[in-house]
Design an enzyme around this catalytic site. Structure first.
Site, short mmCIF file in Angstrom:
data_model
loop_
_atom_site.label_atom_id
_atom_site.label_comp_id
_atom_site.label_asym_id
_atom_site.label_seq_id
_atom_site.Cartn_x
_atom_site.Cartn_y
_atom_site.Cartn_z
N CYS A 43 0.92 -1.30 0.20
CA CYS A 43 -0.01 -0.09 0.01
C CYS A 43 0.87 1.24 0.09
O CYS A 43 0.60 2.14 -0.89
CB CYS A 43 -0.98 -0.07 1.28
SG CYS A 43 -1.91 1.29 1.41
N CYS A 48 -1.74 1.76 -2.98
CA CYS A 48 -2.66 3.07 -2.64
C CYS A 48 -2.10 4.23 -2.61
O CYS A 48 -2.55 5.10 -3.31
CB CYS A 48 -3.16 2.58 -1.21
SG CYS A 48 -3.43 1.15 -0.56
N LYS A 51 -0.34 5.36 -5.88
CA LYS A 51 -1.50 5.60 -6.87
C LYS A 51 -2.31 6.65 -6.60
O LYS A 51 -2.40 7.35 -7.75
CB LYS A 51 -2.14 4.05 -6.78
CG LYS A 51 -3.32 4.05 -7.78
CD LYS A 51 -4.70 4.61 -7.10
CE LYS A 51 -5.06 4.38 -5.88
NZ LYS A 51 -5.40 3.00 -5.47
N TYR A 178 -9.53 -3.31 -10.66
CA TYR A 178 -9.36 -1.95 -9.95
C TYR A 178 -7.98 -1.19 -10.70
O TYR A 178 -8.01 -0.08 -11.28
CB TYR A 178 -8.98 -2.30 -8.58
CG TYR A 178 -9.79 -2.47 -7.59
CD1 TYR A 178 -10.49 -1.75 -6.66
CD2 TYR A 178 -10.62 -3.61 -7.44
CE1 TYR A 178 -11.48 -1.48 -5.77
CE2 TYR A 178 -11.72 -3.81 -6.51
CZ TYR A 178 -11.94 -2.80 -5.69
OH TYR A 178 -12.98 -2.93 -4.69
N GLU A 182 -7.75 1.98 -12.87
CA GLU A 182 -7.11 3.20 -12.28
C GLU A 182 -5.79 3.57 -13.20
O GLU A 182 -5.70 4.94 -13.54
CB GLU A 182 -6.69 2.85 -10.91
CG GLU A 182 -7.71 2.61 -9.78
CD GLU A 182 -7.29 2.29 -8.53
OE1 GLU A 182 -8.28 2.54 -7.62
OE2 GLU A 182 -6.16 2.00 -8.13
N HIS A 437 -26.47 22.11 -0.15
CA HIS A 437 -26.68 22.77 -1.51
C HIS A 437 -25.40 23.93 -1.82
O HIS A 437 -25.35 24.66 -0.65
CB HIS A 437 -27.90 23.43 -1.48
CG HIS A 437 -28.03 23.91 -3.15
ND1 HIS A 437 -28.23 23.09 -4.09
CD2 HIS A 437 -28.15 25.02 -3.76
CE1 HIS A 437 -28.35 23.73 -5.45
NE2 HIS A 437 -28.40 25.09 -5.22
N GLU A 442 -25.57 16.01 -2.10
CA GLU A 442 -27.00 16.20 -1.77
C GLU A 442 -27.93 15.44 -2.61
O GLU A 442 -29.02 15.24 -2.09
CB GLU A 442 -27.46 17.70 -2.01
CG GLU A 442 -27.47 18.59 -3.47
CD GLU A 442 -27.88 19.84 -3.70
OE1 GLU A 442 -28.74 20.22 -3.00
OE2 GLU A 442 -27.26 20.58 -4.50
#
Ligand SMILES: Cc1cc2nc3c(=O)[nH]c(=O)nc-3n(C[C@H](O)[C@H](O)[C@H](O)COP(=O)(O)OP(=O)(O)OC[C@H]3O[C@@H](n4cnc5c(N)ncnc54)[C@H](O)[C@@H]3O)c2cc1C
Ligand SMILES: NC(=O)c1ccc[n+]([C@@H]2O[C@H](COP(=O)([O-])OP(=O)(O)OC[C@H]3O[C@@H](n4cnc5c(N)ncnc54)[C@H](O)[C@@H]3O)[C@@H](O)[C@H]2O)c1
Length: 448
Positions: A43, A48, A51, A178, A182, A437, A442
């Site tokens: 990672c 992770c 990346k 994945y 990516e 908002h 939302e």
């Protein structure tokens, strides 16, 4: 008093191994850890973290293309991959230092070498040193799979992507999961002509079908070429370094780089598992019970090497639960229900809970709510890309069972939404919450 050198010996200083070592030490255990490459594991070193940094850089590149819409006139732009690569790599080194410091601060003995199991309580290091421990934790992770075809040696894996000397002009990304999506997004944003070839008929199996289809639609709009049902036969390389990938249907693609992103396999080979009778499945993943204990009572395994959910937060939780249970004498366990995930593609996808397909198998009365909208930001930059949010609800109890999003910031949104799903909140609870908002998030409380 113990007759062993250590209470715990951990093999692999990645996400699961480092957490388990630190927590075991905090419970008073004497701990040692071996790492054959770099402390921090996949990672931190080649997963992770670097990346996500490349993902940010790719986002910036996309924004830069739209600079005029933001009112900026820029002098000629020039992208230098090696500058970005080195900035990312130096941050990785900084993090490696922090992880090493964590081990030191917790008085964990670390060996920077390959380790193998010699018996239920014995480890041998590459230097030949033998060490005994009351418990052994295998946290060796997984490694990228490679296709067994002629010319496979010309392809790279995600490991090499962070070290590329230069960016290719054209890239073929093999896989539809994945890593493929990516890196395809990152390469495409940096101007690399990018093709994704997957052997399946869709990308991101396991993700909501419509959400995955939206990524393909947007990716195509940005120039990514998708090839489905594409089985590779061989890769040739000519004297100029150009690669030609031949498919079983007779078609071929020329590129300057081929990336294999076809899954990751447990790194359990040559680990001496047979010496302690540690059982694996047919893919080499170590079999464990719900307490992460292997078929050998003194040996446990956590993280990718068990090939259940190959995600960092899961490996960390497994490492933590193991150490809390075995050394802290707590009734700790890992809850695998409603794990949020994201694909850092361009745009990103994020998901928590059941997909529509999964929910229909388990519940009789499923209601689907959708919001298909062009985010305000995309209007500003004159991009046609539309976000899609999908909520899966149990019509009988009104409970929200799953949320599936594609659009900017969706990984940031899903983390909190996962708390709501995990807490068993109803659709009505979402309806009752006043919208914030203007935001994309939302939409989650406005779907009717
Ligand atoms: C490109 C990429 C991107 C990713 N992005 C994400 C993401 O965004 N989010 C996410 O949650 N997950 C992501 N992952 C997955 C994540 O990195 C893994 O799930 C996680 O690192 C697993 O942790 P682990 O402790 O099981 O193994 P690892 O972190 O792989 O650690 C295992 C360590 O053991 C060492 N080792 C192996 N064998 C031996 C041995 N015999 N002796 C000594 N040392 C040994 C290895 O060198 C390695 O350092 C990504 C993975 C990749 C490849
Ligand atoms: N953002 C994240 O959380 C993140 C990012 C990267 C990796 N990861 C973890 O790492 C794991 C490994 O990632 P991955 O993308 O390598 O694997 P993956 O399992 O996600 O995807 C593998 C893909 O390769 C395809 N494939 C398999 N064999 C093929 C072949 N012969 N030809 C063409 N395509 C083929 C599959 O159909 C699938 O689409 C993931 O499952 C995930 O758990 C997570």
């Amino acid at each position: 008093m113990t007759d062993y050198d250590f209470d715990l010996f951990v093999i692999g200083a990645g996400s699961g191994g480092v957490r388990a070592s630190r927590i075991a030490a905090s419970h008073g255990a004497s701990v040692a850890i071996a790492e054959e490459y770099r402390i921090g594991g996949t990672c931190v070193i080649r997963g992770c973290v670097p990346k996500k940094m490349l993902y940010y850089a790719a986002d910036f590149a996309a924004d830069l293309k739209k600079a005029q819409r933001f009112g900026w006139t820029l002098p000629e732009k020039k992208f230098d991959w090696s500058t970005l690569r080195d900035v990312v790599l130096s941050d990785v080194t900084r993090l490696e230092g922090l992880y090493t410091q964590t081990l030191d601060n917790n008085h964990i003995t670390h060996y920077k070498e390959h380790a193998v199991i010699e018996g239920a309580n014995q480890i041998r290091l590459a230097s030949g040193k033998k060490i005994t421990a009351r418990y052994i934790l295998v946290a060796v992770g997984a490694e990228p799979a490679k296709l067994d075809i002629p010319g496979a040696e010309y392809a790279v894996t995600s490991n090499e992507m962070f070290l590329l000397p230069s960016l290719p002009k054209r890239a073929l990304v093999v896989g539809g999961g994945y890593i493929a999506n990516e890196f395809a997004g990152i390469l495409n944003s940096f101007g690399v002509e990018t093709t994704i070839a997957t052997h399946g008929d869709r990308i991101l199996r396991g993700y909501d079908e419509e959400i995955a289809a939206r990524l393909v639609e947007i990716g195509q709009g940005h120039g990514i070429d998708y090839r489905f049902n594409a089985d590779i036969a061989r890769i040739d390389k000519d004297s100029s370094g150009r690669l030609t990938t031949h498919f079983k249907d007779g078609s071929q693609i020329e590129s300057d780089l081929v990336l294999f992103a076809i899954g990751r396999v447990a790194k359990s080979r040559d680990l001496g598992l047979d010496k302690a009778d540690v059982k694996t499945n047919d893919r080499g993943a170590i079999l464990v019970d719900e307490e992460n204990r292997t078929s050998c009572p003194s040996i446990y395994a956590v993280g990718d090497v068990t090939d259940r959910v190959q995600l960092t937060p899961v490996a960390i939780r497994e490492g933590q639960a193991f150490a809390d249970r075995v050394f802290g004498h707590k009734a700790a366990s890992v809850d695998y229900d409603t794990i949020p995930t994201a694909v850092f593609s361009h745009p990103p996808l994020a998901s928590a809970g059941l997909t529509e397909e999964e929910a229909k198998k388990r519940y009789k009365n499923i209601k689907i709510y959708k919001s298909n909208f062009r985010p305000m930001r995309n209007a500003l930059i004159d991009s046609p890309d539309r976000a899609l949010y999908k909520m899966v609800v149990d019509g009988d109890s009104d409970k929200v069972l799953g949320l599936h999003l594609i659009g900017q910031d969706s990984p940031e949104i899903i983390q909190l939404a996962a708390v709501a799903i995990k807490a068993g909140l109803t659709k009505q609870a979402f309806n009752d919450t006043v919208a914030l908002h203007p935001s994309s998030a939302e939409e989650l409380v406005l779907m009717r």
